[in-house]
Design an enzyme around this catalytic site. Structure first.
Site, PDB file in Angstrom:
ATOM      1  N   THR A 159       0.863  -1.195   0.000  1.00  0.00           N
ATOM      2  CA  THR A 159       0.000   0.000   0.000  1.00  0.00           C
ATOM      3  C   THR A 159       0.897   1.241   0.000  1.00  0.00           C
ATOM      4  O   THR A 159       1.310   1.689  -1.069  1.00  0.00           O
ATOM      5  CB  THR A 159      -0.970   0.025   1.204  1.00  0.00           C
ATOM      6  OG1 THR A 159      -0.240  -0.211   2.400  1.00  0.00           O
ATOM      7  CG2 THR A 159      -2.051  -1.020   1.054  1.00  0.00           C
ATOM      8  N   LYS A 185       4.024  -6.807   4.312  1.00  0.00           N
ATOM      9  CA  LYS A 185       3.730  -5.453   3.846  1.00  0.00           C
ATOM     10  C   LYS A 185       3.421  -4.603   5.059  1.00  0.00           C
ATOM     11  O   LYS A 185       3.098  -5.113   6.128  1.00  0.00           O
ATOM     12  CB  LYS A 185       2.587  -5.433   2.839  1.00  0.00           C
ATOM     13  CG  LYS A 185       1.240  -5.841   3.334  1.00  0.00           C
ATOM     14  CD  LYS A 185       0.450  -4.798   4.035  1.00  0.00           C
ATOM     15  CE  LYS A 185       0.354  -3.535   3.235  1.00  0.00           C
ATOM     16  NZ  LYS A 185      -0.355  -2.514   4.099  1.00  0.00           N
ATOM     17  N   THR A 196       1.219  -8.734  11.941  1.00  0.00           N
ATOM     18  CA  THR A 196       0.975  -7.522  11.174  1.00  0.00           C
ATOM     19  C   THR A 196       0.369  -7.831   9.822  1.00  0.00           C
ATOM     20  O   THR A 196       0.665  -8.841   9.230  1.00  0.00           O
ATOM     21  CB  THR A 196       2.262  -6.723  10.946  1.00  0.00           C
ATOM     22  OG1 THR A 196       1.900  -5.471  10.374  1.00  0.00           O
ATOM     23  CG2 THR A 196       3.226  -7.414  10.012  1.00  0.00           C
ATOM     24  N   GLU A 286       6.817   4.577   7.098  1.00  0.00           N
ATOM     25  CA  GLU A 286       6.469   5.787   6.357  1.00  0.00           C
ATOM     26  C   GLU A 286       7.431   6.921   6.710  1.00  0.00           C
ATOM     27  O   GLU A 286       7.493   7.350   7.850  1.00  0.00           O
ATOM     28  CB  GLU A 286       5.014   6.161   6.633  1.00  0.00           C
ATOM     29  CG  GLU A 286       4.072   5.181   5.927  1.00  0.00           C
ATOM     30  CD  GLU A 286       2.617   5.324   6.316  1.00  0.00           C
ATOM     31  OE1 GLU A 286       1.787   4.707   5.635  1.00  0.00           O
ATOM     32  OE2 GLU A 286       2.318   6.028   7.285  1.00  0.00           O
ATOM     33  N   ASN A 410       0.851  10.597   5.204  1.00  0.00           N
ATOM     34  CA  ASN A 410      -0.428  10.346   5.856  1.00  0.00           C
ATOM     35  C   ASN A 410      -1.434  11.465   5.696  1.00  0.00           C
ATOM     36  O   ASN A 410      -2.636  11.255   5.858  1.00  0.00           O
ATOM     37  CB  ASN A 410      -0.213   9.999   7.323  1.00  0.00           C
ATOM     38  CG  ASN A 410       0.310   8.589   7.428  1.00  0.00           C
ATOM     39  OD1 ASN A 410      -0.353   7.662   7.001  1.00  0.00           O
ATOM     40  ND2 ASN A 410       1.523   8.441   7.936  1.00  0.00           N
ATOM     41  N   SER A 415      -5.519  10.519  -1.201  1.00  0.00           N
ATOM     42  CA  SER A 415      -5.691  11.282  -2.441  1.00  0.00           C
ATOM     43  C   SER A 415      -5.042  10.575  -3.609  1.00  0.00           C
ATOM     44  O   SER A 415      -4.342   9.613  -3.460  1.00  0.00           O
ATOM     45  CB  SER A 415      -5.123  12.688  -2.268  1.00  0.00           C
ATOM     46  OG  SER A 415      -3.790  12.623  -1.834  1.00  0.00           O
TER      47      SER A 415
END
Lengths: 415, 415
Positions: A159, A185, A196, A286, A410, A415
């Site tokens: 993702t 992932k 996870t 991230e 985040n 979007s």
């Protein structure tokens, strides 16, 4: 961005006997992205799994639990979509997860209870069921191609991940050579509490469902349950360990206890793979630019060791200091102080940054020089060691820093 | 940046009888910044305070606790420096905090136990004691000037704050008019657990030390202990409530119980001031662009209400969604789900964003439209209401969003 993580080399990924891999571009959320994965397993394959403890756990997690219980661990296929988590979707989501399994089961002519569904992506939006179902034929066709498509499998479950995560190991036991391969992932909403979303490790050894159950719990505690990116325990966390039973053991008997001669080397290999896949999630956290290992030693209990490790690992102030390579190490002491140990004697606490002795006796270590702290903080991989002076328990947690890119990713994710 | 916060208007700040305010530019960390504050109180003034529960609590916190106990609440002065927290500084830091009091006490000819020290700034660095002491004469000279310098006082305690925080109230009781004024500071490392560094409220009524003790605990629970910016409980959090006893009460007797006719209106005024000062800290939270009120209702206990409220308030994913004005509201459900209520029935949970009913029965509310969520998310002030359907307890927590500027501010804080 990723802290010391590279895409796996396809040549390092091993085919596992007794299974096939297929992927498709189903357009679940975005057109053109590989977003659907089907793993097919031969008859006799068994699986065990651990799932998120989040009370808003996703519809597919409910269905997985039910199917694994009904099938007593027998598994013939799993289906994973990205782009939509099918979580916070109520009764409607539950029905769609079930119907996904029913549909795939009828295509494969296997019992629906031996099909496990997994979803990952945005929470609280209806699953685009029709597009998912329409993608299945392509994934099954691809599955005809063989069992070495681990890199594509890892890509199909990404993702916000920046790199696919896959790894393999071979284990030799008494003349037998087993293959283990796995994928994972995740980059954000990572603070697993039982596993996870999503990690799968498949092995071609013949392991009993009971032993798999023990292993999956032990191993998740030492791997996926020891990582955190942002402290957010996902609705979809799942770690699945599958044995395809394609190869008999070195003694010819099913591997059903830890005393079996093949058990120890196999379990060790699964643990190593799980840790590698878990650490890959942190390295790809991230916005991550640093990989931080937090060791807490001499705790009075495992609970307090974890409290201290996670207080440090979750502190936005500590994480931004790592991002800045700034040895603003009082922030680490502050986190130790609020971790919840009411009778902590700060006089007995020692803090090390790699080999640098930063704090002792409630203050700066007399030999500590800012330059030494600065040197370590500039590294990509850093170990924080906190010695509590209270007992013999210890734990290790892996995390990453907190950068501008975490906020960007985040704030823009949907979007 | 600050979410709906403005600098106080000096005309709204009331002089409080029985005290004087002085500030100085001592060059503690940076030359030219107003960084030293001395408040002097007339004989008979009493104080009560709550402090951080962080085990690595700062040296001045230790000294404050000791002095308040020795003096039985009597107070003649407090001294505050910014730029250095004097925390994680061991025995040496403790001696410097004590010597600061000794020094000021001898200048003022008062007992050292009636002087309270406070520090805020970088942790784990030695206090620049000589510069602090050298700044005291300037601060005492200023103190000669009077008791209306609340704005300068608020400025003198700022660190990463973008605006000074000060407020006043007047209360009328049976013909008596009391003045209350207070200041607070803080923008990051804000998740107070007993009070926040630093808030001081001074009142000219004659309140007994025992009643002050009760009020300071009650009121901090409903104000400073209900805010969070980043979940980091500071080493220096302190909330001090002072009564200068300059004015006799409407009955002529000391206000020593909640039954005294002046007690209720005074306590209510202190609570309102404390909430205003606490909310100002959140509005000025590092990088904050939004002010978020989180109400949790129908909880089975205060503990679980707080768990849910703080899980939402601390989730980096929820906070970045607010920053982006993105109604990615599954992240809120996810936080509710991992808040630690093991037997939560998600079918009974309702989620509102202001007046918009977002979720019910474990999924989307049938009438929920993304546009309605979007409309609320774009506001500067937003209320999240979670109804657990488990009992009668409720709580409110105030927090802010998480922006690029939080990372910038904390990655650069020491430079």
């Amino acid at each position: 961005m990723a802290a010391g993580l590279q895409a796996p080399n396809p040549e390092d990924l091993l085919a596992v006997e007794g299974m096939r891999i297929g992927t498709a571009r189903a357009g679940i959320r975005k057109p053109g992205k590989r977003d659907l994965l089907v793993l097919q397993f031969d008859p006799g394959s068994v699986a065990s799994a651990v799932f998120t403890r989040n009370r808003f756990c996703a519809a597919p997690v409910h269905v997985c639990r039910k199917h694994l219980s009904e099938s007593q661990g027998l598994i013939r296929a799993l289906v994973v979509n990205t782009g939509n988590a099918n979580a916070g979707t109520g009764q409607a989501g539950l029905m769609l997860a079930q119907e996904t399994c029913d549909h795939l089961a009828s295509m494969l002519q296997v019992p629906a209870s031996q099909v496990l569904p997994f979803s990952t992506g945005v929470i609280h939006e209806p699953l685009p069921f029709d597009r998912l179902i329409a993608g299945l034929p392509e994934a099954l066709q691809a599955a005809e191609l063989g069992s070495d498509g681990w890199l594509q499998a890892a890509e199909a479950i990404m993702t916000t991940d920046s790199l696919p995560k896959a790894a393999s190991m071979a284990v030799e036991c008494g003349g037998k050579r087993y293959h283990l391969s796995g994928i994972s992932k995740g980059a954000g909403m990572i603070r697993p509490n039982m596993g996870t979303m999503l990690a799968v490790i498949v092995c071609d050894a013949t392991i009993s469902p009971g032993l798999l159950d023990c292993w999956v719990k032990d191993i998740s505690e030492q791997s996926f349950n020891r990582i955190t990116v942002d402290g957010d325990t996902s609705t979809n966390d799942s770690f699945l360990l599958v044995s395809t039973a394609a190869k008999s053991s070195s003694t010819g008997s099913v591997i059903d206890t830890d005393e079996h001669p093949d058990a120890a080397p196999l379990k060790q290999a699964v643990l190593q793979l799980a840790q590698r896949l878990a650490q890959a999630i942190v390295r790809d956290g991230e916005g991550a630019t640093k990989f931080i290992t937090i060791k807490v030693e001499q705790a009075a209990s495992q609970t307090e060791a974890s409290q201290v490790a996670y207080a440090i690992a979750h502190s936005p102030l500590v994480k931004t200091a790592f991002f800045a390579s700034d040895p603003n190490l009082g922030r680490i002491l502050c986190a130790v102080g609020y971790a919840g140990i009411d009778d902590l004697d700060v006089q007995k606490v020692d803090l090390f940054l790699d080999d640098v002795h930063v704090a002792s006796q409630g203050g700066r270590h007399p030999d500590y020089q800012e330059e030494a702290g600065q040197r370590v903080m500039k590294q990509q991989d850093i170990t924080v060691r906190v010695i509590l002076g209270r007992g013999l328990e210890e734990t290790t947690v892996w995390t990453c820093d907190f950068s501008h890119d975490y906020v960007s990713i985040n704030a823009d994710y949907r979007s």
